[in-house]
Write a protein that holds these residues in place. Structure first.
Motif, PDB file in Angstrom:
ATOM      1  N   GLU A 166       0.816  -1.211   0.000  1.00  0.00           N
ATOM      2  CA  GLU A 166       0.000   0.000   0.000  1.00  0.00           C
ATOM      3  C   GLU A 166       0.852   1.265   0.000  1.00  0.00           C
ATOM      4  O   GLU A 166       0.356   2.370  -0.243  1.00  0.00           O
ATOM      5  N   CYS A 167       2.127   1.131   0.290  1.00  0.00           N
ATOM      6  CA  CYS A 167       3.038   2.281   0.387  1.00  0.00           C
ATOM      7  C   CYS A 167       3.001   3.109  -0.897  1.00  0.00           C
ATOM      8  O   CYS A 167       3.128   2.570  -1.996  1.00  0.00           O
ATOM      9  N   ILE A 168       2.821   4.429  -0.730  1.00  0.00           N
ATOM     10  CA  ILE A 168       2.795   5.337  -1.881  1.00  0.00           C
ATOM     11  C   ILE A 168       4.092   6.139  -1.989  1.00  0.00           C
ATOM     12  O   ILE A 168       4.154   7.160  -2.669  1.00  0.00           O
ATOM     13  N   ASN A 169       5.113   5.691  -1.268  1.00  0.00           N
ATOM     14  CA  ASN A 169       6.442   6.300  -1.356  1.00  0.00           C
ATOM     15  C   ASN A 169       6.459   7.792  -1.017  1.00  0.00           C
ATOM     16  O   ASN A 169       7.184   8.560  -1.640  1.00  0.00           O
ATOM     17  N   CYS A 170       5.688   8.176  -0.012  1.00  0.00           N
ATOM     18  CA  CYS A 170       5.652   9.594   0.361  1.00  0.00           C
ATOM     19  C   CYS A 170       6.879   9.996   1.161  1.00  0.00           C
ATOM     20  O   CYS A 170       7.221  11.170   1.229  1.00  0.00           O
ATOM     21  N   GLY A 171       7.492   9.031   1.825  1.00  0.00           N
ATOM     22  CA  GLY A 171       8.713   9.313   2.581  1.00  0.00           C
ATOM     23  C   GLY A 171       8.497   9.845   3.984  1.00  0.00           C
ATOM     24  O   GLY A 171       9.466  10.106   4.703  1.00  0.00           O
ATOM     25  N   ALA A 172       7.263  10.017   4.408  1.00  0.00           N
ATOM     26  CA  ALA A 172       6.970  10.613   5.712  1.00  0.00           C
ATOM     27  C   ALA A 172       7.517   9.796   6.878  1.00  0.00           C
ATOM     28  O   ALA A 172       7.921  10.351   7.902  1.00  0.00           O
ATOM     29  N   CYS A 173       7.540   8.503   6.731  1.00  0.00           N
ATOM     30  CA  CYS A 173       7.970   7.648   7.842  1.00  0.00           C
ATOM     31  C   CYS A 173       9.473   7.693   8.080  1.00  0.00           C
ATOM     32  O   CYS A 173       9.934   7.476   9.206  1.00  0.00           O
ATOM     33  N   GLU A 174      10.240   7.977   7.061  1.00  0.00           N
ATOM     34  CA  GLU A 174      11.699   7.851   7.155  1.00  0.00           C
ATOM     35  C   GLU A 174      12.266   8.688   8.300  1.00  0.00           C
ATOM     36  O   GLU A 174      13.081   8.205   9.091  1.00  0.00           O
ATOM     37  N   THR A 205       8.755   0.199  -2.935  1.00  0.00           N
ATOM     38  CA  THR A 205       8.187   0.891  -1.779  1.00  0.00           C
ATOM     39  C   THR A 205       9.316   1.222  -0.823  1.00  0.00           C
ATOM     40  O   THR A 205      10.448   0.770  -1.018  1.00  0.00           O
ATOM     41  N   TYR A 206       9.010   2.011   0.207  1.00  0.00           N
ATOM     42  CA  TYR A 206       9.980   2.170   1.287  1.00  0.00           C
ATOM     43  C   TYR A 206      10.092   0.836   2.019  1.00  0.00           C
ATOM     44  O   TYR A 206       9.139   0.041   2.033  1.00  0.00           O
ATOM     45  N   VAL A 207      11.253   0.587   2.589  1.00  0.00           N
ATOM     46  CA  VAL A 207      11.489  -0.692   3.252  1.00  0.00           C
ATOM     47  C   VAL A 207      12.091  -0.474   4.639  1.00  0.00           C
ATOM     48  O   VAL A 207      12.749   0.532   4.897  1.00  0.00           O
ATOM     49  N   ILE A 208      11.842  -1.439   5.520  1.00  0.00           N
ATOM     50  CA  ILE A 208      12.349  -1.415   6.888  1.00  0.00           C
ATOM     51  C   ILE A 208      13.397  -2.505   7.060  1.00  0.00           C
ATOM     52  O   ILE A 208      13.186  -3.649   6.660  1.00  0.00           O
ATOM     53  N   ASP A 209      14.520  -2.118   7.662  1.00  0.00           N
ATOM     54  CA  ASP A 209      15.548  -3.104   8.011  1.00  0.00           C
ATOM     55  C   ASP A 209      15.087  -3.826   9.279  1.00  0.00           C
ATOM     56  O   ASP A 209      15.112  -3.265  10.374  1.00  0.00           O
ATOM     57  N   CYS A 214       2.209   7.031   8.819  1.00  0.00           N
ATOM     58  CA  CYS A 214       1.847   6.678   7.445  1.00  0.00           C
ATOM     59  C   CYS A 214       0.391   7.025   7.113  1.00  0.00           C
ATOM     60  O   CYS A 214      -0.522   6.620   7.837  1.00  0.00           O
ATOM     61  N   PRO A 215       0.148   7.738   6.006  1.00  0.00           N
ATOM     62  CA  PRO A 215      -1.217   8.117   5.617  1.00  0.00           C
ATOM     63  C   PRO A 215      -2.053   6.951   5.082  1.00  0.00           C
ATOM     64  O   PRO A 215      -3.275   7.074   4.974  1.00  0.00           O
ATOM     65  N   VAL A 216      -1.404   5.847   4.718  1.00  0.00           N
ATOM     66  CA  VAL A 216      -2.153   4.730   4.132  1.00  0.00           C
ATOM     67  C   VAL A 216      -2.042   3.437   4.937  1.00  0.00           C
ATOM     68  O   VAL A 216      -2.493   2.385   4.501  1.00  0.00           O
TER      69      VAL A 216
END
Ligand code: SF4
Ligand code: SF4
Length: 56
Positions: A8-16, A30-34, A48-50
């Motif tokens: 669902e990630c829209i690659n907004c970057g807000a979480c980073e 998509t953005y990814v988590i280690d 995250c908005p989504v």
């Protein structure tokens, strides 16, 4: 345990910037988590908005 970002990630970057251990980065689709660094704080899910980051 770690959070995982789903499709669902829209690659907004807000979480980073909200991750206290800086384990979120832009991936191919998509953005990814280690998973080895994630401390399960939930900040990414709250930001995250989504609702893409999910606790596994
Ligand atoms: Fe980072 Fe916390 Fe999200 Fe894990 S749950 S990726 S530590 S913001
Ligand atoms: Fe993807 Fe959500 Fe992070 Fe934005 S905040 S990059 S939609 S996971």
């Amino acid at each position: 345990m770690a959070y995982v970002i789903n499709d669902e990630c829209i690659n907004c970057g807000a979480c980073e910037d909200q991750c206290p251990v800086s384990c979120i980065s832009a991936g191919d689709a998509t953005y990814v988590i280690d998973a080895d660094s994630c401390i399960d704080c939930g900040n990414c899910a709250s930001t995250c908005p989504v609702g893409a980051p999910q606790a596994e």
